[in-house]
Scaffold this active site. Structure first.
Site, PDB file in Angstrom:
ATOM      1  N   GLY A 125      57.921  -8.692   1.009  1.00  0.00           N
ATOM      2  CA  GLY A 125      57.349  -8.634   2.198  1.00  0.00           C
ATOM      3  C   GLY A 125      55.815  -9.215   1.212  1.00  0.00           C
ATOM      4  O   GLY A 125      55.187  -8.835   1.704  1.00  0.00           O
ATOM      5  N   TYR A 126      55.858  -9.793  -0.042  1.00  0.00           N
ATOM      6  CA  TYR A 126      54.457 -10.249  -0.275  1.00  0.00           C
ATOM      7  C   TYR A 126      53.564 -12.047  -0.208  1.00  0.00           C
ATOM      8  O   TYR A 126      52.492 -11.873   0.881  1.00  0.00           O
ATOM      9  CB  TYR A 126      54.824 -10.274  -1.800  1.00  0.00           C
ATOM     10  CG  TYR A 126      55.187  -8.674  -2.525  1.00  0.00           C
ATOM     11  CD1 TYR A 126      54.779  -7.066  -1.792  1.00  0.00           C
ATOM     12  CD2 TYR A 126      54.970  -9.040  -3.375  1.00  0.00           C
ATOM     13  CE1 TYR A 126      55.649  -6.407  -2.319  1.00  0.00           C
ATOM     14  CE2 TYR A 126      54.839  -7.888  -4.682  1.00  0.00           C
ATOM     15  CZ  TYR A 126      55.868  -6.434  -4.310  1.00  0.00           C
ATOM     16  OH  TYR A 126      56.095  -5.721  -4.604  1.00  0.00           O
ATOM     17  N   SER A 127      54.100 -12.982   0.111  1.00  0.00           N
ATOM     18  CA  SER A 127      53.672 -13.884   0.100  1.00  0.00           C
ATOM     19  C   SER A 127      53.236 -14.086   1.329  1.00  0.00           C
ATOM     20  O   SER A 127      54.061 -13.880   2.108  1.00  0.00           O
ATOM     21  CB  SER A 127      54.528 -14.788  -0.220  1.00  0.00           C
ATOM     22  OG  SER A 127      54.839 -14.761  -1.573  1.00  0.00           O
ATOM     23  N   SER A 159      62.939 -14.782   1.305  1.00  0.00           N
ATOM     24  CA  SER A 159      64.110 -14.497   0.714  1.00  0.00           C
ATOM     25  C   SER A 159      64.574 -13.271   1.766  1.00  0.00           C
ATOM     26  O   SER A 159      64.694 -12.464   1.733  1.00  0.00           O
ATOM     27  CB  SER A 159      64.089 -14.902  -0.409  1.00  0.00           C
ATOM     28  OG  SER A 159      63.720 -15.673  -1.379  1.00  0.00           O
ATOM     29  N   GLU A 241      61.410  -2.845 -13.673  1.00  0.00           N
ATOM     30  CA  GLU A 241      62.294  -3.565 -13.280  1.00  0.00           C
ATOM     31  C   GLU A 241      62.556  -5.385 -13.594  1.00  0.00           C
ATOM     32  O   GLU A 241      63.473  -6.372 -13.759  1.00  0.00           O
ATOM     33  CB  GLU A 241      62.295  -3.908 -11.693  1.00  0.00           C
ATOM     34  CG  GLU A 241      63.287  -4.608 -10.624  1.00  0.00           C
ATOM     35  CD  GLU A 241      64.199  -4.011 -11.073  1.00  0.00           C
ATOM     36  OE1 GLU A 241      64.668  -2.844 -11.778  1.00  0.00           O
ATOM     37  OE2 GLU A 241      65.712  -4.677  -9.845  1.00  0.00           O
ATOM     38  N   THR A 356      54.351 -18.452 -10.138  1.00  0.00           N
ATOM     39  CA  THR A 356      54.081 -19.831 -11.044  1.00  0.00           C
ATOM     40  C   THR A 356      54.006 -19.945 -12.117  1.00  0.00           C
ATOM     41  O   THR A 356      53.584 -19.053 -13.352  1.00  0.00           O
ATOM     42  CB  THR A 356      53.114 -21.000 -10.401  1.00  0.00           C
ATOM     43  OG1 THR A 356      51.821 -20.689 -10.608  1.00  0.00           O
ATOM     44  CG2 THR A 356      53.125 -20.974  -8.676  1.00  0.00           C
ATOM     45  N   GLU A 358      52.074 -22.289 -13.992  1.00  0.00           N
ATOM     46  CA  GLU A 358      50.532 -21.850 -14.333  1.00  0.00           C
ATOM     47  C   GLU A 358      50.164 -20.219 -14.468  1.00  0.00           C
ATOM     48  O   GLU A 358      49.727 -20.298 -15.813  1.00  0.00           O
ATOM     49  CB  GLU A 358      49.891 -22.566 -13.230  1.00  0.00           C
ATOM     50  CG  GLU A 358      49.858 -23.838 -13.681  1.00  0.00           C
ATOM     51  CD  GLU A 358      51.397 -23.972 -12.816  1.00  0.00           C
ATOM     52  OE1 GLU A 358      52.103 -23.682 -11.983  1.00  0.00           O
ATOM     53  OE2 GLU A 358      52.072 -25.757 -12.833  1.00  0.00           O
TER      54      GLU A 358
HETATM   55  C1  LIG Z   1      62.890 -19.464  -3.447  1.00  0.00           C
HETATM   56  C2  LIG Z   1      61.765 -19.259  -3.047  1.00  0.00           C
HETATM   57  C3  LIG Z   1      61.587 -17.613  -2.912  1.00  0.00           C
HETATM   58  C4  LIG Z   1      60.881 -16.834  -2.688  1.00  0.00           C
HETATM   59  N1  LIG Z   1      60.911 -15.614  -2.151  1.00  0.00           N
HETATM   60  C5  LIG Z   1      60.148 -14.603  -1.591  1.00  0.00           C
HETATM   61  C6  LIG Z   1      60.267 -13.797  -1.389  1.00  0.00           C
HETATM   62  O1  LIG Z   1      61.344 -12.998  -0.838  1.00  0.00           O
HETATM   63  N2  LIG Z   1      58.982 -12.813  -1.001  1.00  0.00           N
HETATM   64  C7  LIG Z   1      57.865 -13.122  -0.831  1.00  0.00           C
HETATM   65  O2  LIG Z   1      56.516 -12.337  -0.732  1.00  0.00           O
HETATM   66  N3  LIG Z   1      57.285 -14.509  -1.165  1.00  0.00           N
HETATM   67  C8  LIG Z   1      58.776 -15.092  -1.612  1.00  0.00           C
HETATM   68  N4  LIG Z   1      58.279 -16.439  -2.589  1.00  0.00           N
HETATM   69  C9  LIG Z   1      56.588 -16.543  -2.581  1.00  0.00           C
HETATM   70  C10 LIG Z   1      56.470 -17.066  -4.065  1.00  0.00           C
HETATM   71  O3  LIG Z   1      56.021 -15.712  -4.172  1.00  0.00           O
HETATM   72  C11 LIG Z   1      55.728 -17.633  -4.465  1.00  0.00           C
HETATM   73  O4  LIG Z   1      55.722 -19.419  -4.011  1.00  0.00           O
HETATM   74  C12 LIG Z   1      54.580 -18.318  -5.372  1.00  0.00           C
HETATM   75  O5  LIG Z   1      54.330 -17.027  -5.248  1.00  0.00           O
HETATM   76  C13 LIG Z   1      53.883 -19.162  -5.604  1.00  0.00           C
HETATM   77  O6  LIG Z   1      52.765 -19.448  -4.573  1.00  0.00           O
HETATM   78  P1  LIG Z   1      52.729 -20.245  -3.292  1.00  0.00           P
HETATM   79  O7  LIG Z   1      53.698 -20.968  -3.176  1.00  0.00           O
HETATM   80  O8  LIG Z   1      51.392 -20.099  -2.300  1.00  0.00           O
HETATM   81  O9  LIG Z   1      51.543 -21.466  -4.454  1.00  0.00           O
HETATM   82  P2  LIG Z   1      50.323 -21.452  -4.380  1.00  0.00           P
HETATM   83  O10 LIG Z   1      49.835 -20.649  -5.043  1.00  0.00           O
HETATM   84  O11 LIG Z   1      49.656 -22.433  -3.478  1.00  0.00           O
HETATM   85  O12 LIG Z   1      49.789 -22.705  -5.983  1.00  0.00           O
HETATM   86  C14 LIG Z   1      50.091 -23.887  -5.555  1.00  0.00           C
HETATM   87  C15 LIG Z   1      50.604 -24.236  -6.658  1.00  0.00           C
HETATM   88  O13 LIG Z   1      48.998 -24.127  -7.286  1.00  0.00           O
HETATM   89  C16 LIG Z   1      48.760 -23.942  -8.709  1.00  0.00           C
HETATM   90  N5  LIG Z   1      47.158 -22.543  -8.796  1.00  0.00           N
HETATM   91  C17 LIG Z   1      47.657 -21.404  -8.018  1.00  0.00           C
HETATM   92  N6  LIG Z   1      46.621 -20.870  -8.276  1.00  0.00           N
HETATM   93  C18 LIG Z   1      46.451 -21.151  -9.999  1.00  0.00           C
HETATM   94  C19 LIG Z   1      45.556 -20.891 -11.174  1.00  0.00           C
HETATM   95  N7  LIG Z   1      44.570 -19.607 -10.957  1.00  0.00           N
HETATM   96  N8  LIG Z   1      45.525 -21.808 -11.729  1.00  0.00           N
HETATM   97  C20 LIG Z   1      46.005 -22.862 -12.074  1.00  0.00           C
HETATM   98  N9  LIG Z   1      47.188 -23.415 -11.121  1.00  0.00           N
HETATM   99  C21 LIG Z   1      47.321 -22.730 -10.383  1.00  0.00           C
HETATM  100  C22 LIG Z   1      50.349 -22.939  -8.667  1.00  0.00           C
HETATM  101  O14 LIG Z   1      50.101 -22.458 -10.445  1.00  0.00           O
HETATM  102  C23 LIG Z   1      51.058 -24.026  -8.411  1.00  0.00           C
HETATM  103  O15 LIG Z   1      51.316 -24.458  -9.247  1.00  0.00           O
HETATM  104  C24 LIG Z   1      59.157 -17.292  -2.702  1.00  0.00           C
HETATM  105  C25 LIG Z   1      59.055 -18.469  -2.998  1.00  0.00           C
HETATM  106  C26 LIG Z   1      60.405 -19.620  -3.561  1.00  0.00           C
HETATM  107  C27 LIG Z   1      60.134 -20.914  -4.135  1.00  0.00           C
END
Ligand SMILES: Cc1cc2nc3c(=O)[nH]c(=O)nc-3n(C[C@H](O)[C@H](O)[C@H](O)COP(=O)(O)OP(=O)(O)OC[C@H]3O[C@@H](n4cnc5c(N)ncnc54)[C@H](O)[C@@H]3O)c2cc1C
Ligand SMILES: Cc1cc2nc3c(=O)[nH]c(=O)nc-3n(C[C@H](O)[C@H](O)[C@H](O)COP(=O)(O)OP(=O)(O)OC[C@H]3O[C@@H](n4cnc5c(N)ncnc54)[C@H](O)[C@@H]3O)c2cc1C
Lengths: 375, 286, 382
Positions: A125-127, A159, A241, A356, A358
Site C-alpha cells: 500500500g504505497y501508491s 495489487s 529484495e 516508471t 523515466e
Molecule cells: C500493474 C501495476 C501494479 C501496481 N501495483 C501496485 C501495488 O501493489 N502497490 C502500490 O503501492 N503501487 C502499485 N502500482 C503503482 C505504481 O507503483 C505506480 O503506477 C508508479 O509508481 C507510477 O505512478 P503513477 O501511475 O501515479 O504515474 P505518475 O507518477 O503520475 O507518472 C505519469 C508519467 O509521468 C512520468 N513522470 C513522473 N515523474 C517524473 C519525473 N520526475 N521525470 C520524468 N517523468 C516523470 C512517469 O514516468 C510517467 O510516465 C502498480 C502499478 C501497476 C501498473
C-alpha cells in the site's frame, strides 16, 4: 529451463532440479499473470512452497529460515517465473526481511510463522491518487490516539488487495512538508472496520484495487520501526529484495511462447521474422546479464541502485519488444484474444509498475553517470 | 496546394462535430464496447445527415475529414467502408459494410450486411446472412468476427482500387485516433501533478509528446492528401505505412505518460489507444 | 483545402529540372562532394546563381522592387526542393534567398535594402551568419561579443564559432551585445559587417562534414559604422528570431533524402540486386518519413502563402525534417554496403548532409521544447 548464462554451484543446481521437480506438479497454473483469478490454486501452491521451507529459504536461522544465500532465492523465483506459476510474495520478501531487520520480537512472533507457512498474505500500500512516481508526496494520514493510530486516506493500484490479509502501508505521521521524513510504515489489517476495497478493472482482464481507509484503527505495535523513519526502511527493503523482483527467465519464456506462436501461424520461415526473433534472443541474454549484476550486488551486500534501475529498465523494455513483435511484423492474428495478445497488454505496464522507466532513467543518469539532477 | 478549409468544408466539419458531440465520445464508446461494439444509433444519425453520400456529392477529402472526426470521437461505426471504399468501387450497397482480406478477423464483421472481399486482383461483394458471423473476442477497441469469405458477386480488376482506398481509410482512422490520444494525454499531463509540478513540465514528457505531435499531424495530412488525390497506389501506401508506424509508437508513449490509471477501464485513454493497434494491423501492418 | 499542383507550378518544376540537367556539369557529383561551402561549390555558385538570376529564378518570390517577381511562396518552395535535391548548386547563397533577404526586407533601412537586396538578387554575394559563440549555442541570449559605441561607429570585440562558409563570405550577419550581459535578449543588436574590415580573423575548423562548414571568427577592435546596424540598438533579438523562423524551414531537407532513396533503388536494380520484402519495407518506411516531412513543410509554406504569422508548426516541421534525414541517412549506409563508406559515394554524401540536421539552426531538443510549450501549451520546465 533452457540455455541460460547462469550456472550455479553443484548444490545450487541440485536445488534448481528440486525446484523444477516441485513445479512440475503445478504445470498449467499461471499464477504469475493471473494470481487474482486463480487465487485458491495459487494460495495452495504458496502453502506447498512453505512446506518445503522455501518461503523462508533466505531468512536467517534465528528467524526460522534456512539461511541460504540470495542465489537460491534467485533460482527459486526465476524458475517459478519461467514456469509462470507464481511471483515471489510480498510477505516472504519485503515484509519479512524488514521485520527481521527492524521489527520487535512480538512483531516477528506474530507475522513470521504464518508468512513462512504460506498462510498469510500482504499487499503493498504505497501508491495513492496523488502520489505515484512522487511517493514522498503521499498524504494518507495516521494520527496517534493513545495506543493506536487512526488512519484515513486512499491507496490505489494496490495489487491483490482483494485476496490479501494485510496491507504493508506507508502513511504520513509527520508534516507534508517533511516529505519522505514524515512517513511511517505499518501493517494494517485489511479486514478491520473502515477498510473498503474497490476493484479497478484493468485492460489485462484482471484488476487493481482502490483501498479506502476511513478512520481505521491500527495498534501502535503494528508500526514497523520508529515513527517518521520509514523512508530508510523502504529503501533497505528494496536492497535485499531486488534480485527476485524482475526474474529474467520470464522473458525467456515470453520469447519461447512467441516462437511457438509464430510456428503455429506458419510465420517462422519468413526471414524478417527470423531476424526479429534472433535480435530478441540476444536481448534475453543481455537482460539476464543485467539481472546477474543485480544478484551480485545483493550477494555482496553492495548498494545496487544503479544495477537495479538498469535491470528494471531493460527488463521492462524487452518484455514489450517481445510482446510487440507480432504487431510490428504486421501479423493480424495477434489481435485475437490469446496468450500473445495477452502479453501485449500485460507488458504495456511493465514500464510503469514498480517505478516508471523515466524514474529508472533518472537514477541511471544521476547516480550511475553522475549527471546533475533537479532534486 | 492549400491547407485552408473552404466554406463548404468548414460547414461539413462543423456539422459533423455537432453530430458527434451528441452521438459519440468516450463515454458512449465505453457503453458500446461493453455490448456489441457497434453503434447503430451513430450509424443512422450519420446516414440521416447525408454524410454517406459525401464522396459522390462533394469529394473524397470531405468524406475523409468526417471519417477522421468520427475516429477522434471514438465512434464505433465502419463509416470509411460504407462512405469511401464502397463508393470508390462505384457501388451502392447495404450498410453496414465490412472489409475482408479472406483470412483473419473482420472488423465489425458481426454487424455487417455486406462484405467486400479483397480477392487478389478482384473484389467480391457478398451478402452476410444472419448467423454466419462468429464473433471473436478481442481487447483492441473494435468488435471482430470470423466470416465466410466464399462466393459473392465478382468485380473483376477492382482489387487494386479497393486495396488503395482501404489503406487510405485506415490511415484516416488512425489519424483520428492519434488525435484522440494526443488531446486526451496533453490535458492529462497538464493536470496531473507529481513532485509539486505538472508532469507535463518534465522534458522527458515534453519531448516525446512533441514527437507525438509530429506523428499525428503528418499522419493526418498525408491521409488527406492521398484521399484528395483519389488514393493513388503510391500515396495510399505511404499514408498507411506512416500512420501504422505512428500508431505503434504513440500508443506506447501515451500509455507511459498516463501511468497506472491509463490501464483502467474507467480512464478514457483506452477507447482511442487500443484501436490504434487494430487499425495498424488491419492490412498486415502496412 | 486541396493538395494539387497548378499547371504553372508543374511546368515551373519541369523547367527547373531541365535547367539543372543542362547546367550541372558532368562531374557535378565529384565537384559537390565537399559541401555547399567548399571552394569549388562557392565558386560554381557565383556563375550558377547569376544564370538563375537572369531567368528570374534566384529570388522569384521577392517583391519586384527588390529584384524579385512577386511569385507565390509555393514557387519558392519548388525551387528550394529542386536545388537541395540536386546537391545545392547555389552553394552558400541558399541562405541569402531563404532568410537574409526576408529579414533585410523587414528590418533594413532603405539604403540597406537598396544595396544588399540588389546584390543578393543578382547572385554575386556570399554571406555568413555570426550567431553562435563558444558559450552561447542553444542559449543564444547569453552571447557576449561586445559592441561599444565610439562616435558614429561600434568597436566590436569577441568571438563567434561554428560559422559556416565565412572563409569565402563578403558580409557577416552579426549578433553583438550592446548592453549588460544580464539583460540577455534585451541587449542584443544586429550588425551587417563586411568581412574585410580590419581586425577580423577567420580560422577554419576541420569537420567530418565537409569543407568550410565551421570557422572561428575573432573580432579585435573591429570598427563598424552605425549605418551598418540593422534595426535599432538592442532590438536584435526579435530580428534574429525572425530570421530563424525562415532559416529553420529554409532547406527542404526531405527533397535530397527522397531523391537519395530513388537513386538507391536505381542503383540496386542496375546491380541486379533483388529488392526483397525486408529491403522494400525499409524503403517504404523511410520514404514515408520524407513524405511526412514534406507535408509538414508544406503546411508552413501554406501559412506563408496566406501571410499568416509564423507558428510552432515550423518547429513541428523541423522535427520531421530531421527524423526523415536520419532515417534515410542510416538506410542509405545500410543498403549501400561497404562502398557507402567511401568519401563522395551516394550513401556518404547523403549521410554527411543529414548528420547535422538535429543541431544546426537550433537543436531538436530546443525545437521539441518549443513544440511542447507553444503547440501543446505545456508549462515550461521549472
Ligand atoms: C500493474 C501495476 C501494479 C501496481 N501495483 C501496485 C501495488 O501493489 N502497490 C502500490 O503501492 N503501487 C502499485 N502500482 C503503482 C505504481 O507503483 C505506480 O503506477 C508508479 O509508481 C507510477 O505512478 P503513477 O501511475 O501515479 O504515474 P505518475 O507518477 O503520475 O507518472 C505519469 C508519467 O509521468 C512520468 N513522470 C513522473 N515523474 C517524473 C519525473 N520526475 N521525470 C520524468 N517523468 C516523470 C512517469 O514516468 C510517467 O510516465 C502498480 C502499478 C501497476 C501498473
Ligand atoms: C553544420 C552546422 C552549421 C552551423 N552553422 C552556423 C553558422 O553559420 N552560424 C552560427 O552562428 N552557428 C552555426 N551553427 C551552430 C548552431 O547554431 C549550434 O550548434 C546550435 O545552436 C547548438 O549549439 P551548440 O552546438 O553550442 O550546442 P549546445 O547548446 O551546447 O547543446 C548541446 C546539447 O545539449 C542540448 N541542450 C541545450 N540546451 C538544452 C535545453 N534547454 N533543453 C534540452 N537540451 C538542451 C542540445 O539540444 C544539444 O543536444 C552551425 C552548426 C552546425 C552543426
Amino acid at each position: 529451463m533452457s540455455v541460460s548464462l547462469f550456472v550455479g554451484s553443484a548444490e545450487e543446481e541440485e536445488f534448481r532440479a528440486d525446484v523444477i521437480r516441485f513445479i512440475s506438479e503445478y504445470r498449467g497454473l499461471n499464477g504469475f499473470h493471473f494470481q487474482g483469478s486463480k487465487w485458491p490454486e495459487v494460495k495452495a501452491l504458496y502453502r506447498a512452497i512453505g512446506q518445503c521451507g522455501w518461503m523462508s529459504i533466505g531468512w536467517s536461522d534465528a528467524a526460522g529460515g534456512l539461511g541460504r544465500s540470495a542465489v537460491r532465492e534467485f533460482i527459486l523465483w526465476d524458475e517459478m517465473a519461467y514456469a509462470r506459476v507464481a511471483r515471489p510474495p510480498l510477505g516472504a520478501g519485503i515484509v519479512a526481511k524488514t521485520l527481521i531487520a527492524h521489527g520487535t520480537e512480538a512483531q516477528k512472533q506474530k507475522w513470521l510463522p504464518p508468512i513462512r507457512a504460506g498462510e498469510k498474505f500482504f499487499s503493498l500500500g504505497y501508491s495513492e491518487p496523488g502520489a505515484g512516481s512522487d511517493l514522498a508526496g503521499l498524504s494518507t494520514r495516521a494520527d496517534l490516539h493513545g495506543d493506536h493510530y487512526v488512519v484515513t486516506g486512499e491507496k490505489c493500484w494496490t495489487s491483490y488487495a482483494q485476496d490479501s490479509d494485510y496491507l504493508w502501508t506507508l502513511v504520513r505521521t509527520g508534516a507534508v512538508e517533511d516529505r519522505g521524513r514524515g512517513l511511517s510504515l505499518m501493517i494494517l489489517d485489511l479486514h478491520a472496520p473502515g477498510v473498503s476495497v474497490r476493484p479497478l478493472p484493468t485492460i489485462d482482464g484482471e484488476q487493481l484495487n482502490q483501498v479506502v481507509l476511513d478512520a481505521v484503527e491500527v495498534p501502535v505495535e503494528h508500526r514497523i520501526g520508529p515513527e517518521n523513519a520509514a523512508w530508510r526502511l523502504v529503501k533497505d527493503a528494496l536492497d535485499v529484495e531486488r534480485h527476485v523482483q524482475f526474474p529474467p527467465a520470464r522473458l525467456r519464456r515470453d520469447l519461447e511462447e512467441l516462437v511457438a506462436w509464430l510456428r503455429k501461424h506458419e510465420h517462422e520461415l519468413d526471414p524478417v521474422v527470423q531476424r526479429t526473433v534472433a535480435a530478441l534472443g540476444v536481448g534475453v541474454f543481455e537482460v539476464e546479464a543485467l539481472a546477474l549484476l543485480v544478484l551480485e550486488s545483493v550477494v555482496k551486500g553492495r548498494p545496487g541502485d544503479v544495477e537495479a534501475a538498469q535491470n528494471k529498465l531493460a527488463h521492462a523494455e524487452l518484455s514489450q519488444k517481445i510482446a510487440r513483435a507480432p504487431f510490428e511484423l504486421g501479423l493480424s492474428e495477434a489481435l485475437i484474444y490469446g496468450p500473445i495478445e495477452f502479453l501485449y497488454r500485460q507488458s504495456t505496464w511493465e514500464t510503469i509498475g514498480g517505478g516508471t522507466s523515466e524514474i529508472m532513467r533518472s537514477v541511471v543518469a544521476r547516480q550511475g553517470l553522475g549527471l546533475g539532477g533537479r532534486s | 496546394m492549400d491547407f485552408t478549409l473552404t466554406e463548404t468544408q468548414q460547414s461539413i466539419v462543423d456539422s459533423a462535430a455537432k453530430l458527434l458531440t451528441k452521438h459519440a465520445g468516450p463515454k458512449r464508446a465505453r457503453q458500446v464496447l461493453a455490448t456489441s461494439g457497434y453503434d447503430p444509433e451513430l450509424a443512422s444519425a450519420l446516414r440521416e445527415a447525408g454524410f454517406l453520400s459525401l464522396m459522390k456529392e462533394t469529394g473524397a477529402l470531405e468524406a475523409a475529414m468526417v471519417t477522421e472526426a468520427i475516429s477522434a470521437r471514438a465512434g464505433l461505426v465502419h463509416f470509411g467502408a460504407a462512405a469511401m471504399v464502397a463508393p470508390a468501387l462505384g457501388m451502392e450497397i447495404d450498410e453496414p459494410v465490412a472489409l475482408s482480406r479472406q483470412r483473419g478477423p473482420v472488423r465489425y464483421g458481426a454487424s455487417a450486411k455486406t462484405l467486400l472481399i479483397l480477392d487478389g486482383a478482384d473484389v467480391r461483394v457478398r451478402r452476410v446472412d444472419s448467423g454466419e458471423a462468429r464473433p471473436m473476442r478481442s481487447n483492441f477497441g473494435f468488435p471482430f468476427a470470423e466470416l465466410p469469405a466464399d462466393g459473392g458477386e465478382r468485380l473483376s480488376g477492382a482489387g487494386a482500387k479497393m486495396r488503395a482506398w482501404w489503406r487510405v481509410v485506415l490511415a484516416v482512422e488512425i489519424a483520428g485516433a492519434l488525435r484522440g490520444c494526443l488531446t486526451f494525454t496533453t490535458d492529462y499531463v497538464k493536470e496531473r501533478r507529481q513532485f509539486g509540478r505538472a508532469i507535463g513540465s518534465f522534458q522527458a514528457i515534453q519531448h516525446r509528446l512533441a514527437d507525438c505531435v509530429v506523428l499525428t499531424e503528418a499522419s493526418r495530412w498525408l491521409a488527406y492528401e492521398a484521399a484528395f488525390q483519389g488514393a493513388p497506389d503510391d500515396g495510399a501506401e505511404v499514408a498507411i505505412s506512416y500512420a501504422a508506424a505512428a500508431a505503434r509508437r504513440v500508443f506506447h508513449e501515451v500509455h507511459q505518460m498516463n501511468g497506472a490509471i491509463g490501464f483502467t477501464r474507467e480512464h478514457d485513454l483506452h477507447v482511442w489507444s487500443m484501436r490504434l493497434q487494430a487499425l495498424a494491423l488491419e492490412m498486415g501492418g502496412a | 483545402m486541396e493538395f494539387g499542383w497548378s499547371e504553372n507550378e508543374r511546368s515551373y518544376r519541369n523547367q527547373l529540372r531541365e535547367f539543372l540537367a543542362a547546367e550541372l556539369p558532368g562531374n557535378w557529383n565529384e565537384m559537390s562532394k565537399d559541401g555547399p561551402g567548399s571552394d569549388a561549390q562557392a565558386a560554381f555558385s557565383q556563375a550558377f546563381c547569376g544564370k538563375l538570376a537572369a531567368r528570374g529564378w534566384l529570388t522569384p518570390h521577392w517583391p519586384k522592387e527588390y529584384g524579385g517577381h512577386d511569385a507565390p511562396a509555393w514557387q519558392h518552395a519548388i525551387l528550394s526542393e529542386e536545388m537541395w535535391a540536386h546537391g545545392e548548386p547555389r552553394g552558400p547563397q541558399y541562405m541569402n534567398v531563404n532568410w537574409l533577404g526576408p529579414t533585410l526586407m523587414r528590418y533594413g533601412s532603405d539604403e540597406q535594402k537598396r544595396f544588399h537586396l540588389a546584390r543578393i538578387s543578382r547572385g554575386d554575394v556570399l554571406w555568413c551568419q555570426g550567431f553562435s559563440e563558444p558559450n552561447a549555442g542553444s542559449d543564444l541570449a547569453s552571447l557576449s561579443t561586445r559592441a561599444e559605441r565610439v562616435g558614429d561607429s561600434y568597436a566590436v570585440n569577441g568571438q563567434k564559432v561554428w560559422t559556416s562558409y565565412c572563409k569565402n563570405a563578403e558580409f557577416c550577419f552579426l549578433l553583438v551585445r550592446t548592453d549588460k550581459i544580464e539583460t540577455r535578449h534585451k541587449g542584443i543588436t544586429v550588425l551587417l559587417v563586411p568581412m574585410n574590415t580590419p581586425g577580423i580573423e577567420v580560422r577554419e575548423i576541420d569537420t567530418v562534414l565537409g569543407d568550410r562548414y565551421f570557422h572561428e571568427v575573432f573580432f579585435t577592435d573591429v570598427r563598424v559604422p552605425v549605418s551598418a546596424r540593422l534595426g535599432a540598438e538592442n532590438d536584435g533579438w526579435g530580428i534574429a528570431m525572425y530570421a530563424l523562423q525562415y532559416e529553420r524551414i529554409g532547406l527542404p531537407r526531405y527533397a535530397r533524402s527522397a531523391r537519395t532513396l530513388e537513386l538507391i533503388v536505381a542503383d540496386a536494380k542496375s546491380n541486379g540486386r533483388v529488392i526483397d520484402g525486408a529491403f522494400k519495407e525499409k524503403l517504404v518506411a523511410a520514404r514515408a518519413m520524407c513524405e511526412a516531412a514534406r507535408i509538414l513543410y508544406y503546411r508552413v509554406i501554406d501559412q506563408r502563402a496566406h501571410n499568416q504569422p509564423p507558428t510552432a508548426d515550423s518547429n513541428v516541421a523541423r522535427l520531421a525534417l530531421t527524423a526523415a534525414d536520419r532515417a534515410v541517412g542510416d538506410l542509405a549506409l545500410e543498403l549501400g554496403g561497404p562502398a557507402a563508406l567511401l568519401y563522395g559515394s551516394l550513401g556518404d554524401g547523403n549521410f554527411r548532409a543529414a548528420m547535422p540536421a538535429g543541431v544546426a539552426t537550433g537543436t531538436s531538443e530546443i525545437n521539441a521544447n518549443l513544440v511542447a510549450q507553444r503547440w501543446l501549451g505545456l508549462p515550461r520546465e521549472a
